[in-house]
Enzyme design. Structure first.
Site, PDB file in Angstrom:
ATOM      1  NE  ARG A 224       7.681  -9.230  11.677  1.00 23.36           N
ATOM      2  CZ  ARG A 224       6.439  -8.307  12.331  1.00 23.36           C
ATOM      3  NH1 ARG A 224       5.071  -8.960  11.814  1.00 23.36           N
ATOM      4  NH2 ARG A 224       6.810  -6.622  12.388  1.00 23.36           N
ATOM      5  CD  GLU A 253       5.049 -12.152   5.468  1.00 24.91           C
ATOM      6  OE1 GLU A 253       5.031 -12.915   6.373  1.00 24.91           O
ATOM      7  OE2 GLU A 253       4.472 -10.990   6.005  1.00 24.91           O
ATOM      8  CG  HIS A 272       1.998  -9.569   7.677  1.00 25.99           C
ATOM      9  ND1 HIS A 272       3.438 -10.422   7.273  1.00 25.99           N
ATOM     10  CD2 HIS A 272       1.650  -9.646   8.501  1.00 25.99           C
ATOM     11  CE1 HIS A 272       3.651  -9.858   8.941  1.00 25.99           C
ATOM     12  NE2 HIS A 272       2.551  -8.763   9.572  1.00 25.99           N
TER      13      HIS A 272
END
Lengths: 311, 311
Positions: A224, A253, A272
């Site tokens: 993360r 993000e 991602h």
């Protein structure tokens, strides 16, 4: 052998684009689908990994649910809905192989200077770094770490795993507790982040940790974005205090346009996509089918979340 | 046990930048160095892989040489100097691991869309292709193929090896002879070129072979640029008849500025750097030391060249 009554499984939120595939996976596991307003549900497949309020509402509507399947490997956005009244499972482990594959791809791409090669418009000087016989450090001791160690094995790396508790991880040369992170950073050619995001692990890589990494080292993050202090990382990359960073996850993000990480020559950013929708859909369906089958048979479920630890 | 007299080894061409390291490697293997004008030489370590005339001249000066060590894995530029009067060895096999590592790096980079990701300046859509459980085809059954199969094993790929003779290669699901190349191209997610360049294998991948590859397939070349018809490849990449090509070797080489391969979004070019000077030096030194030792002990040498086959 007496016939086991089929489990009644609800799928939500209603209208989610994964609804149909999830229902098919439930049926493949021997379950029957319960619609809103229908009979009692024994289990709930919840496809939105970021809406704890919606999930709480669904659990109010289906009070007898004793098992909830969540859609992602990381559940930090939905911990607010957790309780200890039922079993919670997520996709962790299920996506471990493609995520580990992405981590290896990013490490090799950095070591072999692909950011420079791919943007080159003229023949350059040979050079690069081999992963063979290198020391590497992996933060996290779960499914991704195990899958990554498996991919790294033919390279004869000496891997140090850093995890909450120092229980040995198969394939790692040594396993140390998070308290000993500082000692696991110097000497590593690659530092992989493959751990769950919890209040304890947020910001685990900051200026001090980056300073302990080798100048030739790459940081690879498939966990993360919030594990890393982005400002400290940009500073380290600018000063070439480390060789580079390859990030599948960022903070913030999505990474906003104009962010320095887009143009730093020693940064690789992927959106991602270590586990991407096409592959995730198939693997999640397999997890749902397996867990419906296990629950009906009274067997342990796959990907059980520790509701207290939050992963 | 009687004392074996030390082998007398010459190193050339004089003044080559690798001369000193090669001499150290000879001495480490128990040999003594013979200088020009000195005593008879039993062996010759020749560090220029592209000067057959200079090598012939050296062999005239050292007529008793019964073993010649060449510096590279590919010897096609120097076959003109070969004879059947002595043993020829080269670096093949020695660089297999770093070359196989580069091949895997290029394949993963293509499948995970790194050309697009590395040049992106904004968050993109997730997506990619996994190597797990894929079919791949490897042209070549030598040291690089074996090392590559070892790296690919944890991905559970089903590998078809295509080689001169269909002798099985360990780790390959099947091995076929070059005559059956056509049948080995459809269905492969990656086609790796890891074979020696000979008159028979020059141009082995042309328009017809590219047409047999899948649209989703990547071509990875870590062998020689002349294995591929460059014009046919550029055409296939432009039409997206294949997903992409990742080339560590090109024809012509170095690839000239302005060549379309520099700007095609589905091409990756690295500057013949699968094995780069830093790593090659160390591995070649180890090969020299081992072969001096083997020759003195009357044992088989490593990397023996078949002077007739030319590799």
């Amino acid at each position: 052998m007496r016939a086991v009554p089929a489990l009644r499984i609800a799928v939500g939120p209603p209208g989610h684009r994964g609804e149909r595939l999830a229902e098919q996976a439930v049926v493949a596991g021997g379950g029957t689908i319960v619609r809103p307003g229908g009979a009692t549900a024994d289990g709930l497949v919840w496809l939105d990994g970021a809406d704890p309020a919606g999930l709480r509402q669904a659990l109010t509507a289906w009070p007898a649910v004793r098992w909830v399947q969540l859609p992602w490997a990381g559940v930090e956005a939905i911990t607010g809905a957790f309780d200890h009244d039922r079993i919670w499972t997520c996709a962790k482990g299920s996506f471990a192989e493609p995520v580990a594959e992405h981590a290896l791809t990013l490490a090799l791409a950095g070591l072999r200077r692909l950011p420079e090669r791919i943007t080159a418009r003229t023949w350059g000087k040979p050079g690069g770094t081999s992963l063979f016989d290198a020391d590497v450090t992996i933060l996290g001791g779960g499914g991704i770490a195990v899958a990554l160690l498996h991919l790294l094995a033919p390279f004869r790396v000496r891997a140090t795993v850093v995890r909450r508790r120092a229980d040995p991880v198969p394939g790692a040369a040594r396993t140390v507790a998070t308290a000993d992170l500082d000692g696991a950073l110097p000497g590593a050619l690659v530092v992989f982040l493959a751990l769950a995001l919890t209040p304890e692990t947020a910001g685990i890589i900051g200026a001090a940790e980056l300073a302990r990494m080798d100048e030739r080292a790459w940081l690879v993050n498939v966990a993360r974005g919030r594990h890393v202090d982005t400002a400290a990382l940009v500073d380290a990359l600018r000063r070439r205090a480390i060789a580079g960073a390859a990030l599948d996850v960022t903070e913030p993000e999505p990474l906003p346009d104009g962010h320095p990480l887009w143009t730093l020559p020693n940064a690789i950013v992927t959106p991602h996509t270590a586990d991407w929708p096409e592959i995730v859909t198939g693997l999640l369906a397999a997890r749902i089918t397996a867990n419906v089958r296990h629950l009906a048979a009274g067997q342990p479920l796959e990907g059980v979340v520790d509701a207290s630890a939050g992963y």
